[in-house]
Design an enzyme around this catalytic site. Structure first.
Site, PDB file in Angstrom:
ATOM      1  CB  SER A   4      61.303 -53.445 -23.337  1.00  0.00           C
ATOM      2  OG  SER A   4      60.920 -52.709 -24.488  1.00  0.00           O
ATOM      3  CG  HIS A  34      61.774 -56.564 -27.002  1.00  0.00           C
ATOM      4  ND1 HIS A  34      62.417 -55.352 -27.176  1.00  0.00           N
ATOM      5  CD2 HIS A  34      60.474 -56.258 -26.805  1.00  0.00           C
ATOM      6  CE1 HIS A  34      61.538 -54.369 -27.083  1.00  0.00           C
ATOM      7  NE2 HIS A  34      60.354 -54.887 -26.851  1.00  0.00           N
ATOM      8  CG  ASN A  35      66.176 -54.236 -27.963  1.00  0.00           C
ATOM      9  OD1 ASN A  35      65.184 -54.399 -27.267  1.00  0.00           O
ATOM     10  ND2 ASN A  35      67.076 -53.312 -27.702  1.00  0.00           N
ATOM     11  CD  GLU A  72      63.177 -51.520 -30.268  1.00  0.00           C
ATOM     12  OE1 GLU A  72      62.821 -51.959 -29.156  1.00  0.00           O
ATOM     13  OE2 GLU A  72      64.107 -50.694 -30.385  1.00  0.00           O
ATOM     14  CE  LYS A  91      64.578 -54.402 -24.113  1.00  0.00           C
ATOM     15  NZ  LYS A  91      65.631 -53.546 -24.417  1.00  0.00           N
TER      16      LYS A  91
HETATM   17  C1  6PG Z   1      63.314 -50.805 -25.362  1.00  0.00           C
HETATM   18  C2  6PG Z   1      64.226 -50.342 -26.443  1.00  0.00           C
HETATM   19  C3  6PG Z   1      65.493 -49.805 -25.857  1.00  0.00           C
HETATM   20  C4  6PG Z   1      66.258 -48.914 -26.802  1.00  0.00           C
HETATM   21  C5  6PG Z   1      66.862 -49.663 -27.945  1.00  0.00           C
HETATM   22  C6  6PG Z   1      67.174 -48.755 -29.113  1.00  0.00           C
HETATM   23  O1  6PG Z   1      63.012 -51.982 -25.410  1.00  0.00           O
HETATM   24  O2  6PG Z   1      62.914 -50.011 -24.519  1.00  0.00           O
HETATM   25  O3  6PG Z   1      64.534 -51.407 -27.268  1.00  0.00           O
HETATM   26  O4  6PG Z   1      66.204 -50.877 -25.380  1.00  0.00           O
HETATM   27  O5  6PG Z   1      65.439 -47.894 -27.236  1.00  0.00           O
HETATM   28  O6  6PG Z   1      68.041 -50.230 -27.474  1.00  0.00           O
HETATM   29  O7  6PG Z   1      68.039 -49.444 -29.905  1.00  0.00           O
HETATM   30  P1  6PG Z   1      68.940 -48.813 -31.002  1.00  0.00           P
HETATM   31  O8  6PG Z   1      69.567 -47.564 -30.437  1.00  0.00           O
HETATM   32  O9  6PG Z   1      69.935 -49.879 -31.271  1.00  0.00           O
HETATM   33  O10 6PG Z   1      68.033 -48.509 -32.130  1.00  0.00           O
END
Ligand code: 6PG
Length: 476
Positions: free
Chosen positions: A128, A185-186, A189, A182
């Protein structure tokens, strides 16, 4: 071969990872389906370290010292399988294949199985931090065998972000554990982003403030408990002006949020495991609602609001209420996400150390935040903590904000401001702390119409009431 690590797939993420390895003194074998990208990496950045470019997969593999360590950085799904299939015939027992893309963890479990049968290590690793993280130090979440981490770990720890000298990389657990973490984590996010968006909307509607003014509030928040990458970039984005129109940039962006699928996977898995990750689910559905164009068209100007505009009189008190509500809702989202990790760890036998996950998320990744230290400390106090919210630090930190949280959620409802993540987080908080839930009534209804049985509060056993007969109770 002499290269210590190889990277195949040299789009921006792979390219930046390869440069990160080289800048940290590793000799890096590089390969891409089309050689042009490989050549341009050497042309543009060859002076940053030692790259060993190859045109063919055979040469690429041959350029690596054994046991070989190959990082794959291609699109998740079929492209990843295609690259694995190309590599495997050239690899030998003990070699390590790392998938650093955003793979769905069941795919990682399947691939790990298949490669283990061939005597190879397959490491599904979360990475990430976006493009910049890949280059300057991402947060890295590697799964696979503990054995593979012995030789791979030190290399990954060298290129990861560090916080207080501690690398944002640790062994997560077997097979799909790294990609699972991960994924969560997302999901977190998504929740963080939705909560921030709701806070922005509350400030906008409650104060009638401009984007730039709200940006300043976020900048101020970033000096306290909420300090994090996402709050920081929010302050920045909100203060950005569109060059073309001179309008606040956020005001000219189409209000339909997209996603690539990791949030959806997190919610699907939450349903599979039966873990109420309501913050993440509401955040994911809020994106879906924003993209529900025909429904929104039909509703705008049609559905009655019967809500007065929000006319806030004490500006500072309102801002502080929103801040406290945001913090409390955020703790709920994390608490739920860590519950999901615990449930999956149990189900898949991964033995994931949740405190260590919070530790490696402190730097490099999108959800990096000061607050993660508090989570690590909570799991240091009790590694088996059943509920993050119930940790002594968080009961206090959230408890202080509960009244503000109620005022904000109630106000949002009264004034017609949609706050699905704030509201559902408060509902979760009140639900999980309730001594008695109306779930009792649901069990009674289920028994009534389907003889689905129930348990009693006063003695053991499972029972059924003969609802349509004499209403006597039978042991089931
Ligand atoms: C990271 C981000 C990366 C990506 C996401 C965006 O941890 O660096 O999470 O993995 O920016 O997948 O997700 P979406 O396109 O689903 O918003």
């Amino acid at each position: 071969g002499t290269a210590q690590i190889g990277v195949t797939g040299l789009a921006v993420m792979g390219r930046n990872l390869a440069r990160n390895f080289a800048r940290n003194g590793f000799t890096v074998a590089i390969h891409n389906r089309s050689y042009a990208k490989t050549a341009s990496l050497v042309d543009d950045h060859g002076d940053e370290g030692t790259f060993v470019p190859s045109e063919s997969v055979a040469d690429f593999v041959a350029s690596l010292e054994r046991p070989r360590k190959v990082v794959i950085m291609v699109k998740a799904g079929a492209p990843t399988d295609a690259v694995i299939d190309e590599l495997v015939p050239y690899l030998e027992e003990g070699d390590i294949v790392v998938d650093a893309g955003n793979a769905h963890f069941p795919d990682t479990i399947r691939r790990e199985n298949a490669l283990r049968e061939k005597g190879l290590h397959f490491v599904g690793s979360g990475v990430s931090g976006g493009e910049e993280g890949a280059l300057l130090g991402p947060s890295i979440m590697p799964g696979g065998t503990a054995k593979s981490y012995e030789s791979l770990g030190p290399i990954l720890e060298k290129i990861s972000a560090t916080v207080d000298g501690v690398p944002c990389c640790t062994y997560v657990g077997p097979d799909g554990a790294g990609h699972f973490v991960k994924m969560v984590h997302n999901g977190i996010e998504y929740a963080d982003m939705q909560l921030i968006a709701e806070a922005y909307d509350l400030l906008k509607q409650g104060l009638g403030a401009s984007a730039a003014e709200i940006g300043q509030i976020f900048a101020e928040w970033n000096t306290g408990d909420l300090e994090s990458f996402l709050i920081e970039i929010t302050a920045d984005v909100l203060q950005h002006v569109d060059a073309e129109t001179g309008a606040a940039f956020v005001d000219i962006v189409l209000d339909q949020a997209e996603q690539k699928g990791t949030g959806r996977w997190t919610v699907q898995n939450g349903l599979d495991l039966g873990v109420p990750i309501t913050g993440i689910a509401e955040a994911t559905f809020a994106r879906a609602l924003s993209g529900s164009v025909p429904q929104r068209k039909a509703a705008v100007g049609t559905l009655q609001a019967h809500a007065e505009p929000w006319d806030v009189t004490d500006r500072d008190a309102f801002i502080e209420d929103v801040r406290l509500a945001l913090y409390a809702s955020k703790v709920v989202a994390y608490s739920q996400g860590f519950d999901q990790i615990a449930a999956a760890s149990e189900q898949f036998g991964w033995n994931i150390d949740r405190g260590a996950m919070a530790r490696i998320w402190r730097g490099g990744c999108i959800i990096r935040a000061r607050f993660l230290n508090r989570i690590t400390e909570a799991y240091e106090r009790d590694a088996q903590l059943p509920l993050l919210l119930a940790d002594e630090y968080f009961t206090g930190a959230v408890g202080n904000g509960v009244q503000a949280w109620r005022r904000i959620v109630a106000g949002a409802a009264l004034h017609g401001v949609p706050t699905p993540a704030f509201s559902s987080s408060l509902a979760y908080y009140d639900g999980v702390r309730a001594e008695r839930l109306p779930a009792a009534l649901i069990q009674a209804q289920r028994d009534f119409f389907g003889a689905h049985t129930y348990r009693r509060t006063d003695r053991d056993g499972t029972f059924h009431t003969e609802w349509s007969l004499d209403r006597s109770e039978q042991p089931a």
